[in-house]
Design a protein around this motif. Structure first.
Motif, PDB file in Angstrom:
ATOM      1  N   PRO A 160       0.817  -1.221   0.000  1.00 39.59           N
ATOM      2  CA  PRO A 160       0.000   0.000   0.000  1.00 39.59           C
ATOM      3  C   PRO A 160       0.852   1.273   0.000  1.00 39.59           C
ATOM      4  N   VAL A 161       1.935   1.253   0.744  1.00 39.23           N
ATOM      5  CA  VAL A 161       2.776   2.449   0.816  1.00 39.23           C
ATOM      6  C   VAL A 161       3.287   2.822  -0.579  1.00 39.23           C
ATOM      7  N   GLN A 162       3.663   1.793  -1.337  1.00 40.51           N
ATOM      8  CA  GLN A 162       4.170   2.024  -2.688  1.00 40.51           C
ATOM      9  C   GLN A 162       3.093   2.679  -3.567  1.00 40.51           C
ATOM     10  N   ILE A 163       1.883   2.119  -3.477  1.00 40.19           N
ATOM     11  CA  ILE A 163       0.773   2.682  -4.268  1.00 40.19           C
ATOM     12  C   ILE A 163       0.529   4.128  -3.857  1.00 40.19           C
ATOM     13  N   ALA A 164       0.500   4.346  -2.539  1.00 43.61           N
ATOM     14  CA  ALA A 164       0.246   5.696  -2.030  1.00 43.61           C
ATOM     15  C   ALA A 164       1.316   6.669  -2.529  1.00 43.61           C
ATOM     16  N   GLN A 165       2.551   6.212  -2.539  1.00 44.33           N
ATOM     17  CA  GLN A 165       3.620   7.103  -3.004  1.00 44.33           C
ATOM     18  C   GLN A 165       3.438   7.480  -4.476  1.00 44.33           C
ATOM     19  N   ASP A 166       3.031   6.501  -5.284  1.00 43.38           N
ATOM     20  CA  ASP A 166       2.771   6.800  -6.697  1.00 43.38           C
ATOM     21  C   ASP A 166       1.666   7.839  -6.839  1.00 43.38           C
ATOM     22  N   ILE A 167       0.632   7.666  -6.037  1.00 45.48           N
ATOM     23  CA  ILE A 167      -0.499   8.615  -6.090  1.00 45.48           C
ATOM     24  C   ILE A 167      -0.022  10.018  -5.715  1.00 45.48           C
TER      25      ILE A 167
END
Ligand code: ARG
Length: 570
Positions: free
Chosen positions: A54-61
């Motif tokens: 999730p952290v990775q996805i959030a960072q992309d966002i």
């Protein structure tokens, strides 16, 4: 567009760009206001399918959201929350409110009964109903409020039977009936005597039943007497509603369905939905989750129609008179089963179009400090008039001024009614609440008077600083101004929430929050001390926006804001 909707839209764009398909980006007001305005929890729910942390996805966002200068701060926190704060520039725009609904709604509230003096139990339906009605109108709906007077059932038969035994020659001539008169207090005493007898005396019960049946069938003397009793009751009920600023569009009642009662019951018999059973007419109720349910009785074996029958006929009537999209019933939670049954049968009988929503807007009871239904000190049910008087006494106690002129009297009345209503509306509507006779009119704590006081303070500030110079523009120069502006932008979000849930307490929370934010702002940044013209002007404008929003919000709760408020003890 609200801030929330704007953020949702940005989120949707970003997610599309990143290749995720998702309609709802799970956006809420931040639960950590010190770090952000709004948050999205979408990364956690995308993680599984995307096989990414999730952290990775959030960072992309976040990397994409950062390009948008409408946000001053964008960050990933915790396991993958996306947090955003709006720029001061963005928040300095004027908050907007767009009507978002366009339905025709009938709202059935109040529901007082003939001959019974109104008591604390009648308070909630009136107050909650009035607020929901005003909110829906404001959001764009066409709303028709109907008091639905309880004027056609056994209680009337009881009154007639009691009068038959107490004043035997009353029914001997028509002119005796014509000259009959009683005050509302006398009528309600008569009712008390009748209902005590009804419980213990079988003969009397039978007489009351016969009288109810004859009245419904059209006995002329009974009808005349009934009209006299009804008119008197309506007068007294109106007096209470006037004091409470509760305004109905229609004063119909159960009796107005009389001609439809047999039509409705015959229709149900024809369609084989209803059936005869031991002289009565009933509708068997389908089991729910394997649980048997008692049948719904439409007509009793003595021939009288029931409360359920009048409600069914009323539904049919409302359908044909108004073709509404929604019919709301603001009625005590203890009538839940009644409405479930009535709605089921109304659908079975096709008394409303399929797409009409029928909703029971249930509410809890008002309790005393002992946790039992609120009573007077001598153990009687608290009557509504006395409760209003008590509120006025309490409101007057908090005012330091001893010279009570007309204006102060009006102010006391507004504070009393405002406090009475706010104390009720601030609770989740389905909860019971304890009526606090000591503190509810104080201008400290979460009370109506606290919010009214904020309006009055702003009025007096604006009066002192004089006319506002153009241009009317907000310039955010301090975090407290920012907070007030943010809260102003949120008005439409809270309003929508309050609308959707039929929940005035959401609006109460909002107004309390805005008043608190105003107080902090004003304590820290007085308008008059400000030397910079632009800032001073902006702050005056900000205060006028707060005042308008507080007044509007209070109005939707059915509460008036006094122009000014006298010096207060508390
Ligand atoms: N008069 C009823 C009572 O006191 C309340 C009426 C509620 N409205 C309705 N359509 N049944 O219980």
């Amino acid at each position: 567009m609200t801030l929330k909707v704007y953020f949702e839209k940005q989120m949707r764009n970003v997610l599309r760009e990143l290749g995720y398909s998702c309609d709802n980006p799970i956006v809420t007001i931040s639960n950590r206001p010190e770090i952000s305005d709004y948050q999205s929890n979408i990364a956690m729910s995308l993680a599984k399918v995307a096989r990414k942390a999730p952290v990775q996805i959030a960072q992309d966002i976040v990397a994409l959201l950062e390009k948008n200068s409408d946000f001053s701060k964008v960050s990933v926190d915790g396991p993958g929350f996306v947090n955003v704060s709006f720029s001061d520039e963005f928040l300095s725009q004027m908050p907007r409110f767009d009507k978002f609904s366009n339905k025709r709604i009938v709202i059935d509230y109040g529901g007082p009964n003939i001959a019974k003096e109104m008591h604390v139990g009648h308070l909630r339906s009136a107050i909650i109903g009035e607020s929901i009605k005003r909110t829906m109108k404001f959001c764009g709906d066409e709303v028709i409020g109907d008091v639905h007077f309880g004027d056609w059932g056994t209680p009337i038969g009881m009154l007639i039977a009691q009068l038959q035994s107490e004043q035997s020659d009353l029914f001997s001539t028509e002119s005796n009936i014509n000259s009959f008169s009683m005050t509302i207090a006398e009528i309600s005493d008569l009712y008390r005597r009748a209902s005590a007898r009804f419980k213990s005396d079988d003969d009397f019960k039978e007489q009351a039943r016969i009288a109810t049946f004859d009245l419904q069938k059209g006995n002329q003397l009974y009808r005349k007497l009934w009209k006299i009793l009804r008119d008197k009751s309506v007068d007294s009920v109106k007096e209470n509603y006037d004091k409470l600023d509760v305004i109905f569009d229609m004063w119909l009642g159960e009796s107005d369905t009389n001609d439809l009662l047999s039509v409705v019951v015959d229709e149900l018999l024809d369609k084989k939905i209803a059936q005869h059973s031991n002289g009565a007419i009933i509708v068997p109720m389908p089991d729910v989750n394997g649980k048997e349910r008692a049948p719904l009785i439409l007509k009793k074996s003595d021939g009288a129609y029931t409360y359920a029958a009048t409600d069914l006929a009323t539904i049919k009537q409302r359908q044909s008179d108004f073709s509404p999209d929604v019919i709301l019933y603001v009625v005590d939670a203890r009538q839940r089963e009644h409405f479930e049954q009535v709605f089921t049968v109304a659908r079975l009988g096709s008394f409303v179009d399929e797409n009409v929503a029928l909703e029971h807007i249930a509410f809890g009871t008002v309790n005393g400090t002992d946790g039992k239904p609120f009573k007077t000190r001598d153990g009687n049910v608290m009557n509504l008039k006395d409760l209003i008087n008590l509120s006025e006494e309490k409101a007057a106690e908090n005012i330091a001024d001893n010279n009570v002129d007309d204006e102060l009297q009006k102010q006391i009345r507004q504070i009393a009614i405002g406090s009475l209503k706010f104390q009720d509306l601030k609770n989740l509507r389905t909860s019971n609440y304890i009526f606090d006779t000591e503190n509810f009119t104080k201008s400290e704590g979460k009370t109506g008077a606290y919010i009214q006081y904020a309006v009055a303070r702003i009025n007096s500030i604006l009066e002192k600083v004089g006319q506002l110079n153009d241009p009317k523009k907000i310039k955010i120069s301090h975090v407290l101004e920012r907070e007030v502006m943010l809260q102003l932008h949120r008005f439409s979000e809270y309003l929508q929430q309050s609308y959707i849930n039929r929940e005035p307490s959401v609006l109460c929370d909002y107004l309390y929050g805005l008043s608190q934010k105003f107080s902090s702002l004003y304590a820290e940044l007085p308008v008059n001390g400000e030397q910079n013209d632009e800032l001073r002007n902006s702050r005056i404008f900000l205060l006028s926006l707060v005042k308008n929003t507080l007044e509007k919000g209070l109005n939707l709760l059915g509460i008036e804001a006094p122009e000014r408020m006298s010096r207060r003890k508390i």
